[in-house]
Design a protein around this motif. Sequence first.
Motif, short mmCIF file in Angstrom:
data_model
loop_
_atom_site.label_atom_id
_atom_site.label_comp_id
_atom_site.label_asym_id
_atom_site.label_seq_id
_atom_site.Cartn_x
_atom_site.Cartn_y
_atom_site.Cartn_z
N UNK A 115 -8.57 24.90 15.67
CA UNK A 115 -8.40 25.69 16.89
C UNK A 115 -7.21 26.77 16.41
N UNK A 116 -6.19 26.59 15.85
CA UNK A 116 -5.27 27.74 15.42
C UNK A 116 -5.70 28.82 14.64
N UNK A 117 -6.48 28.23 13.72
CA UNK A 117 -7.06 29.22 12.74
C UNK A 117 -7.98 30.20 13.04
N UNK A 118 -8.91 29.78 14.20
CA UNK A 118 -9.90 30.44 14.96
C UNK A 118 -9.23 31.44 16.04
N UNK A 119 -8.07 30.91 16.53
CA UNK A 119 -7.46 31.87 17.41
C UNK A 119 -6.62 32.69 16.70
N UNK A 120 -6.30 32.95 15.64
CA UNK A 120 -5.44 33.55 14.92
C UNK A 120 -6.43 34.94 14.39
N UNK A 121 -7.62 34.60 14.07
CA UNK A 121 -8.58 35.59 13.43
C UNK A 121 -9.17 36.44 14.89
N UNK A 122 -8.67 36.29 15.99
CA UNK A 122 -9.49 36.91 17.22
C UNK A 122 -8.49 38.19 17.27
#
Length: 197
Positions: A190-197
Amino acid sequence: MASPVFALNHHSHRGLCLPSSASSSSSSLFSSSFSSRSSCSPTPLGLRSPSHNHNLFFGFADYSATRRCLKLRVFWKESEKPSSVEMEAISAPDQFDQLLAQPQPFVVDWMANWCRKCIYLKPKLEKLAAEFYPTIKFYYVDVNDVPQALVKRGGISKMPTIQMWKNGEMQAEVIGGHKAWLVVDEVRDMIKNSLTK
């Protein structure tokens, strides 16, 4: 942090390449040299650990030409990330508002002290927090210790719920009712996906 003190005999220096006389010299381990002196005055130094080449000491050395003794007070350089980062508590709505106003994204673990899964998961999330330290900060909210208006702002209905907040908005969440290691993996993703947005 406690700083160890080493008193090293001038003649038996155990491979630390200390100077064999009081004249000015240097070695592969010391970043500074020592000169002859009758009193012990501090000399800044840096030395490399013989057993851990990637770590450095930093401190001060006192060299006495009369006592033939070198005393080192050394400090480990904290160059590595911690293995665990303690989560900070959010205890009031205005504290939550301050976090929302900051540009740094953060994670909130909504939990309760009567929830066994919450208590078991908390130290595992603190280990996960070390992976993203200091880019992402982790916080927790005990839903029994804050106004229910704050709990409603998070839209919390089950515990534990772990949310990712960024730019003043909730980006994603994980409801952790299953095994802790699976929850940690989902939170990491979740964190990694949110940082790429």
